[in-house]
Scaffold this motif. Structure first.
Motif, PDB file in Angstrom:
ATOM      1  N   ALA A   1       0.829  -1.201   0.000  1.00 27.21           N
ATOM      2  CA  ALA A   1       0.000   0.000   0.000  1.00 27.21           C
ATOM      3  C   ALA A   1       0.869   1.258   0.000  1.00 27.21           C
ATOM      4  CB  ALA A   1      -0.935  -0.005   1.210  1.00 27.21           C
ATOM      5  N   ILE A   2       1.960   1.225   0.766  1.00 24.60           N
ATOM      6  CA  ILE A   2       2.860   2.388   0.815  1.00 24.60           C
ATOM      7  C   ILE A   2       3.552   2.580  -0.535  1.00 24.60           C
ATOM      8  CG2 ILE A   2       4.958   3.308   1.878  1.00 24.60           C
ATOM      9  CD1 ILE A   2       4.097   1.906   4.479  1.00 24.60           C
ATOM     10  N   LEU A   3       4.031   1.475  -1.135  1.00 26.22           N
ATOM     11  CA  LEU A   3       4.676   1.571  -2.446  1.00 26.22           C
ATOM     12  C   LEU A   3       3.692   2.043  -3.521  1.00 26.22           C
ATOM     13  CD1 LEU A   3       6.870  -1.672  -2.456  1.00 26.22           C
ATOM     14  CD2 LEU A   3       7.676   0.694  -2.333  1.00 26.22           C
ATOM     15  N   ALA A   4       2.473   1.489  -3.485  1.00 26.80           N
ATOM     16  CA  ALA A   4       1.456   1.899  -4.456  1.00 26.80           C
ATOM     17  C   ALA A   4       1.082   3.364  -4.270  1.00 26.80           C
ATOM     18  CB  ALA A   4       0.211   1.023  -4.310  1.00 26.80           C
ATOM     19  N   LEU A   5       1.089   3.826  -3.008  1.00 30.11           N
ATOM     20  CA  LEU A   5       0.812   5.237  -2.734  1.00 30.11           C
ATOM     21  C   LEU A   5       1.886   6.133  -3.348  1.00 30.11           C
ATOM     22  CD1 LEU A   5      -0.783   7.458  -1.270  1.00 30.11           C
ATOM     23  CD2 LEU A   5       0.572   6.974   0.775  1.00 30.11           C
ATOM     24  N   LEU A   6       3.148   5.735  -3.211  1.00 29.13           N
ATOM     25  CA  LEU A   6       4.252   6.519  -3.780  1.00 29.13           C
ATOM     26  C   LEU A   6       4.172   6.557  -5.304  1.00 29.13           C
ATOM     27  CD1 LEU A   6       7.222   5.325  -1.516  1.00 29.13           C
ATOM     28  CD2 LEU A   6       5.990   7.504  -1.418  1.00 29.13           C
ATOM     29  N   PHE A   7       3.941   5.374  -5.915  1.00 29.63           N
ATOM     30  CA  PHE A   7       3.815   5.340  -7.372  1.00 29.63           C
ATOM     31  C   PHE A   7       2.578   6.121  -7.830  1.00 29.63           C
ATOM     32  CE2 PHE A   7       6.705   1.664  -7.121  1.00 29.63           C
ATOM     33  CZ  PHE A   7       7.564   1.968  -8.163  1.00 29.63           C
ATOM     34  N   GLY A   8       1.502   6.056  -7.042  1.00 28.09           N
ATOM     35  CA  GLY A   8       0.295   6.807  -7.376  1.00 28.09           C
ATOM     36  C   GLY A   8       0.519   8.309  -7.336  1.00 28.09           C
ATOM     37  N   LEU A   9       1.326   8.760  -6.358  1.00 29.05           N
ATOM     38  CA  LEU A   9       1.650  10.185  -6.282  1.00 29.05           C
ATOM     39  C   LEU A   9       2.399  10.633  -7.538  1.00 29.05           C
ATOM     40  CD1 LEU A   9       2.745  10.540  -2.541  1.00 29.05           C
ATOM     41  CD2 LEU A   9       0.652  11.388  -3.587  1.00 29.05           C
ATOM     42  N   PHE A  10       3.295   9.776  -8.018  1.00 30.56           N
ATOM     43  CA  PHE A  10       4.019  10.105  -9.248  1.00 30.56           C
ATOM     44  C   PHE A  10       3.081  10.103 -10.452  1.00 30.56           C
ATOM     45  CE2 PHE A  10       7.916   9.516  -6.911  1.00 30.56           C
ATOM     46  CZ  PHE A  10       8.834  10.306  -7.604  1.00 30.56           C
ATOM     47  N   ILE A  11       2.193   9.094 -10.524  1.00 30.10           N
ATOM     48  CA  ILE A  11       1.309   8.963 -11.687  1.00 30.10           C
ATOM     49  C   ILE A  11       0.279  10.089 -11.731  1.00 30.10           C
ATOM     50  CG2 ILE A  11      -0.503   7.521 -12.710  1.00 30.10           C
ATOM     51  CD1 ILE A  11       1.049   5.074 -11.669  1.00 30.10           C
ATOM     52  N   ILE A  12      -0.293  10.438 -10.576  1.00 29.43           N
ATOM     53  CA  ILE A  12      -1.412  11.377 -10.540  1.00 29.43           C
ATOM     54  C   ILE A  12      -0.962  12.829 -10.355  1.00 29.43           C
ATOM     55  CG2 ILE A  12      -3.535  11.981  -9.293  1.00 29.43           C
ATOM     56  CD1 ILE A  12      -3.877   9.049  -8.616  1.00 29.43           C
ATOM     57  N   PHE A  13       0.157  13.048  -9.647  1.00 25.87           N
ATOM     58  CA  PHE A  13       0.561  14.423  -9.329  1.00 25.87           C
ATOM     59  C   PHE A  13       1.900  14.830  -9.940  1.00 25.87           C
ATOM     60  CE2 PHE A  13      -2.308  13.318  -5.791  1.00 25.87           C
ATOM     61  CZ  PHE A  13      -3.205  14.367  -5.894  1.00 25.87           C
ATOM     62  N   VAL A  14       2.966  14.112  -9.609  1.00 29.39           N
ATOM     63  CA  VAL A  14       4.315  14.563  -9.960  1.00 29.39           C
ATOM     64  C   VAL A  14       4.523  14.631 -11.469  1.00 29.39           C
ATOM     65  CG1 VAL A  14       6.780  14.083  -9.741  1.00 29.39           C
ATOM     66  CG2 VAL A  14       5.259  13.667  -7.799  1.00 29.39           C
ATOM     67  N   VAL A  15       4.278  13.528 -12.171  1.00 29.09           N
ATOM     68  CA  VAL A  15       4.509  13.497 -13.618  1.00 29.09           C
ATOM     69  C   VAL A  15       3.598  14.468 -14.378  1.00 29.09           C
ATOM     70  CG1 VAL A  15       4.433  12.040 -15.681  1.00 29.09           C
ATOM     71  CG2 VAL A  15       5.408  11.140 -13.565  1.00 29.09           C
ATOM     72  N   PRO A  16       2.279  14.507 -14.112  1.00 31.06           N
ATOM     73  CA  PRO A  16       1.427  15.452 -14.849  1.00 31.06           C
ATOM     74  C   PRO A  16       1.835  16.908 -14.660  1.00 31.06           C
ATOM     75  CG  PRO A  16       0.083  13.809 -13.770  1.00 31.06           C
ATOM     76  CD  PRO A  16       1.464  13.612 -13.252  1.00 31.06           C
ATOM     77  N   PHE A  17       2.108  17.315 -13.413  1.00 30.54           N
ATOM     78  CA  PHE A  17       2.417  18.722 -13.177  1.00 30.54           C
ATOM     79  C   PHE A  17       3.844  19.071 -13.592  1.00 30.54           C
ATOM     80  CE2 PHE A  17      -1.314  18.192 -10.470  1.00 30.54           C
ATOM     81  CZ  PHE A  17      -2.015  19.347 -10.783  1.00 30.54           C
ATOM     82  N   ALA A  18       4.750  18.095 -13.581  1.00 30.31           N
ATOM     83  CA  ALA A  18       6.093  18.334 -14.114  1.00 30.31           C
ATOM     84  C   ALA A  18       6.028  18.537 -15.623  1.00 30.31           C
ATOM     85  CB  ALA A  18       7.009  17.163 -13.767  1.00 30.31           C
ATOM     86  N   SER A  19       5.257  17.696 -16.312  1.00 29.62           N
ATOM     87  CA  SER A  19       5.101  17.858 -17.762  1.00 29.62           C
ATOM     88  C   SER A  19       4.337  19.140 -18.090  1.00 29.62           C
ATOM     89  CB  SER A  19       4.370  16.653 -18.353  1.00 29.62           C
ATOM     90  OG  SER A  19       3.033  16.602 -17.914  1.00 29.62           O
ATOM     91  N   LEU A  20       3.444  19.537 -17.183  1.00 32.00           N
ATOM     92  CA  LEU A  20       2.689  20.777 -17.384  1.00 32.00           C
ATOM     93  C   LEU A  20       3.630  21.976 -17.420  1.00 32.00           C
ATOM     94  CD1 LEU A  20      -0.042  22.260 -17.541  1.00 32.00           C
ATOM     95  CD2 LEU A  20      -0.076  22.260 -15.044  1.00 32.00           C
ATOM     96  N   SER A  21       4.611  21.997 -16.519  1.00 31.78           N
ATOM     97  CA  SER A  21       5.572  23.105 -16.484  1.00 31.78           C
ATOM     98  C   SER A  21       6.430  23.143 -17.751  1.00 31.78           C
ATOM     99  CB  SER A  21       6.455  22.986 -15.245  1.00 31.78           C
ATOM    100  OG  SER A  21       7.231  21.800 -15.298  1.00 31.78           O
ATOM    101  N   VAL A  22       6.641  21.965 -18.359  1.00 30.70           N
ATOM    102  CA  VAL A  22       7.459  21.895 -19.575  1.00 30.70           C
ATOM    103  C   VAL A  22       6.657  22.315 -20.807  1.00 30.70           C
ATOM    104  CG1 VAL A  22       8.746  20.344 -21.093  1.00 30.70           C
ATOM    105  CG2 VAL A  22       8.937  20.096 -18.618  1.00 30.70           C
ATOM    106  N   THR A  23       5.414  21.885 -20.888  1.00 29.62           N
ATOM    107  CA  THR A  23       4.613  22.112 -22.102  1.00 29.62           C
ATOM    108  C   THR A  23       3.752  23.371 -22.047  1.00 29.62           C
ATOM    109  OG1 THR A  23       2.820  20.727 -21.208  1.00 29.62           O
ATOM    110  CG2 THR A  23       4.492  19.641 -22.579  1.00 29.62           C
ATOM    111  N   ARG A  24       3.713  24.056 -20.910  1.00 34.56           N
ATOM    112  CA  ARG A  24       2.820  25.218 -20.758  1.00 34.56           C
ATOM    113  C   ARG A  24       3.068  26.266 -21.852  1.00 34.56           C
ATOM    114  NH1 ARG A  24      -0.089  27.465 -16.578  1.00 34.56           N
ATOM    115  NH2 ARG A  24       0.709  25.901 -15.122  1.00 34.56           N
TER     116      ARG A  24
END
Length: 317
Positions: free
Chosen positions: A160-183
């Motif tokens: 559950a902890i590992l899935a939570l960390l990967f979920g944070l990357f999938i739902i928050f970190v990667v989308p908003f990091a790519s958002l800053s690049v493509t804005r």
């Protein structure tokens, strides 16, 4: 998103309908996850020698029930969401026409035809995707993943902890990091589309002038050059989006693979029976297929910001 008072106002005015759409969407994806879970159990149980075929009656009925529930909830959710969003778009168009109506006699002096065409056909039409492709899917996928992590904490805390960390990357970190690049690229692409609208409509209304001055070929060459630059920028964004999607799918694949290891661990510790291994593995695939949509939803925010600002500026004139 900055200057999103138009969106907040519509969310507040249609709060009950919004909640109903999110609830129906959530029930649809939960039914889908439950369908995969029961199907995995049914497949595993059917492969074993059982004393009575009636032992499979309950999971068989549940499979049909969740299948019908998923389709029904999804259908009703789409009806409500499109009815709600089209109603909002209709109000926005009506407001634009009411602003333009008193200025009908001096319309050409105050506005360029290309700007009005871009506002009505591009901005207002595009804003329906804010609700259908960004707000609703993001809320639904976030709630679903929270439910999934909460359930898994009751079975395997480490996973559950590992899935939570990967979920944070999938739902928050990667989308908003790519958002800053493509804005910036998204905003430049949006502005380029508006310029093409403006040039095209100006050329149509001034076609006789272009012909009389013998500059039609010059205009066509210039227009094609601008269009090629726009297409080049779109290809650049699409390439980045494909790379981001592959990376997100890789993270989702690792999360699914860890589920296999977690199920193997839980069977050794007698937390679950062997027949439930396929259930958990198929369920996590259903959950992840919904969660990865957040990346695509968030990536279109820059384009929405430009549309919102243009509509807001028009209202304030």
């Amino acid at each position: 998103m900055k200057n999103n008072s138009i969106i907040r106002k519509e969310l507040k005015n249609n709060k009950n309908m919004m909640n109903a759409v999110v609830f129906l969407g959530l029930m649809s994806v939960v039914s889908g996850a439950a369908l995969m879970y029961v199907s995995g159990f049914l497949i595993s149980k059917s492969s074993l020698r059982i004393g009575n075929i009636l032992m499979l009656q309950v999971p068989t009925v549940l499979t049909r029930t969740f299948s019908l529930a998923q389709s029904t909830f999804a259908y009703v959710q789409r009806l409500l969401s499109h009815n709600l969003v089209l109603g909002i778009i209709e109000k926005m168009r009506s407001r634009v026409y009411k602003i333009l109506e008193p200025k009908a006699l001096k319309l050409k002096k105050e506005y360029k035809s290309g700007d009005l065409l871009g506002l009505i056909s591009e901005d207002i039409e595009h804003m329906q995707n804010i609700y259908l492709k960004t707000i609703f899917p993001s809320i639904i996928s976030l709630i679903l993943y929270v439910i999934f992590i909460t359930v898994m904490f009751g079975y395997d805390m480490n996973y559950a902890i590992l899935a939570l960390l990967f979920g944070l990357f999938i739902i928050f970190v990667v989308p908003f990091a790519s958002l800053s690049v493509t804005r910036k690229n998204f905003q430049l692409m949006k502005e380029a589309k508006y310029n093409l609208y403006r040039d095209f409509t100006s050329a149509i209304f001034g076609l006789s002038d272009w012909i009389s001055s013998n500059k039609v070929n010059e205009f066509m060459d210039d227009y094609q050059l601008k269009e090629e630059k726009l297409l080049k920028r779109e290809r650049k964004i699409k390439t980045f989006v494909h790379l981001r999607e592959n990376f997100v799918n890789l993270l989702a694949g690792i999360t699914a693979f860890l589920m296999i290891y977690s199920c193997w661990n839980m069977t050794i510790n007698n937390v679950i029976e062997n027949v439930y291994i396929a259930s958990f593995c198929m369920m996590v695939l259903s959950v992840l297929s919904v969660s990865v949509m957040t990346s695509d939803a968030v990536s279109h925010i820059p384009g929405y910001e430009v549309s919102i600002n243009r509509v807001k500026d028009f209202y304030e004139q």
